[in-house]
Design a protein around this motif. Structure first.
Motif, PDB file in Angstrom:
ATOM      1  N   GLU A  21      20.947  -5.518  61.157  1.00 34.94           N
ATOM      2  CA  GLU A  21      21.769  -5.757  62.444  1.00 34.94           C
ATOM      3  C   GLU A  21      22.806  -6.685  62.307  1.00 34.94           C
ATOM      4  OE1 GLU A  21      19.534  -6.728  65.904  1.00 34.94           O
ATOM      5  OE2 GLU A  21      20.922  -6.344  67.194  1.00 34.94           O
ATOM      6  N   ILE A  23      13.688  -3.739  62.602  1.00 34.03           N
ATOM      7  CA  ILE A  23      15.192  -4.276  62.593  1.00 34.03           C
ATOM      8  C   ILE A  23      15.266  -5.769  62.093  1.00 34.03           C
ATOM      9  CG2 ILE A  23      17.084  -5.283  64.572  1.00 34.03           C
ATOM     10  CD1 ILE A  23      15.554  -2.820  66.220  1.00 34.03           C
ATOM     11  N   ARG A  60      25.380  -8.774  78.435  1.00 32.28           N
ATOM     12  CA  ARG A  60      24.007  -8.467  78.126  1.00 32.28           C
ATOM     13  C   ARG A  60      23.210  -7.980  79.042  1.00 32.28           C
ATOM     14  NH1 ARG A  60      21.620 -11.099  72.537  1.00 32.28           N
ATOM     15  NH2 ARG A  60      21.276  -9.029  71.804  1.00 32.28           N
ATOM     16  N   TYR A 101      19.630 -14.875  61.625  1.00 33.69           N
ATOM     17  CA  TYR A 101      19.565 -15.578  62.948  1.00 33.69           C
ATOM     18  C   TYR A 101      18.877 -16.912  63.142  1.00 33.69           C
ATOM     19  CZ  TYR A 101      18.517 -14.744  67.870  1.00 33.69           C
ATOM     20  OH  TYR A 101      18.174 -15.103  69.179  1.00 33.69           O
ATOM     21  N   ASP A 133      24.491  -2.851  67.733  1.00 33.71           N
ATOM     22  CA  ASP A 133      24.277  -3.112  69.124  1.00 33.71           C
ATOM     23  C   ASP A 133      25.427  -3.338  69.847  1.00 33.71           C
ATOM     24  OD1 ASP A 133      23.871  -5.289  70.940  1.00 33.71           O
ATOM     25  OD2 ASP A 133      22.016  -5.941  70.088  1.00 33.71           O
TER      26      ASP A 133
HETATM   27  C1  LER Z   1      19.798 -10.667  68.634  1.00 38.09           C
HETATM   28  O1  LER Z   1      20.956 -11.225  69.663  1.00 38.09           O
HETATM   29  C2  LER Z   1      19.625  -9.270  68.582  1.00 38.09           C
HETATM   30  O2  LER Z   1      20.645  -8.448  69.152  1.00 38.09           O
HETATM   31  C3  LER Z   1      18.377  -8.995  68.120  1.00 38.09           C
HETATM   32  O3  LER Z   1      18.508  -7.639  68.336  1.00 38.09           O
HETATM   33  C4  LER Z   1      18.142  -9.499  66.822  1.00 38.09           C
HETATM   34  O4  LER Z   1      16.960  -8.994  66.503  1.00 38.09           O
END
Ligand code: LER
Ligand code: MN
Length: 274
Positions: A156, A108, A221, A113, A189
């Motif tokens: 992602e 992933i 989360r 990021y 996600d």
């Molecule tokens: C970061 O918020 C996230 O969702 C991770 O999966 C990033 O690698």
């Protein structure tokens, strides 16, 4: 229409990140995951290259399948420093090789990021084009590395507070297609996409056969079931798509993992049957 009493079999693998279960060693945590009812583990990539001996031994001892490796590379494909773009490529290749060795779905990666912004090179090139072109060049390089492998690169999209480059499923799917490689796939996600997509279920469905992986976390989360995301239509969409990849918990556990995680497994499996 489903007949009364007819069971829906989910095709996807239910996985969980390796740091969430109870246990001091990786082998103990993998054993906990099995006891909770998970099918596989998602290994966090951070430090994985330095923990290889322990990881290989724990996987062998427990027989736990590896669903995916989550990030863990230095630099970024779109870093303003060329050396840090190079490092991202080199690290990703090593992690992809491990994913292949362990029969995992893939690695992933998020586009940017924690990456500093690219310089403004206008009027020569606008910043959106520069970001896109660098990202595409990196993805094509990695696609070449995994050509003929089983492992994929799973891109992602993240929410607006974590990414400038890629925040929704449709542009991520378009980017995958632009690489021309079937091994570059998109991942969804539930935490990020319930923030960014106006219709999160439609966005999931629209990923179609480019969907390579799913992260499960609730609106806050926390573990699914502890916020206000409705997982039933999301899991229903996966079943309807005949999605055969994995869905892995990537979330915070508040409370005792020995209680919270098996409850979540039961909730998700019931939601698939709903
Ligand atoms: C970061 O918020 C996230 O969702 C991770 O999966 C990033 O690698
Ligand atoms: Mn994620």
């Amino acid at each position: 229409m489903r007949e009364e009493g007819q069971k829906v079999e989910s095709l996807f693998t239910l996985a969980c990140q390796d740091h969430l279960p109870r246990g001091t060693t990786l082998a103990e945590r993998l054993t906990s995951l099995r006891r909770y009812g998970f099918d596989a583990v998602e290994l966090r990539g951070y430090g994985l290259l330095e923990r290889l001996e322990e990881t290989r031994a724990a996987l062998e001892e427990t027989g736990m399948p590896v669903a995916t490796i989550c990030a863990g590379f230095g630099g970024s494909l779109v870093h303003p420093e060329p050396a840090l773009r190079r490092q991202a490529l080199d690290d990703c290749k090593r992690l992809l090789d491990l994913a292949e060795e362990w029969g995992a779905r893939g690695l992933i990666i998020a586009a940017d990021y924690g990456t500093p912004p690219l310089p403004d090179l206008g009027p020569a090139i606008d910043s959106a084009t520069l970001l896109h072109d660098l990202l595409l060049a990196g993805l094509k390089d990695l696609a070449e590395h995994i050509r003929g492998m089983r492992a994929s690169l799973l891109i992602e999209p993240l929410n607006r507070y974590e990414s400038r480059a890629l925040r929704q499923i449709a542009p991520a799917v378009a980017l995958c297609r632009e690489t021309g490689s079937p091994n570059i796939q998109v991942m969804y996600d539930t935490f990020h996409m319930t923030i960014e997509e106006s219709d999160p279920v439609a966005a999931l469905r629209d990923a179609g056969d480019r969907l390579g992986h799913v992260h499960l976390a609730d609106s806050n989360r926390q573990v699914p079931g502890h916020g206000h995301t409705d997982f039933t239509p999301l899991l229903g969409a996966l079943t309807a798509m005949r999605y055969e990849g994995a869905a892995a918990l990537e979330c915070h556990v508040v409370g005792d993992p020995d209680v919270v995680l098996p409850m979540c497994v039961r909730m998700l499996r019931e939601a698939v049957q709903a």
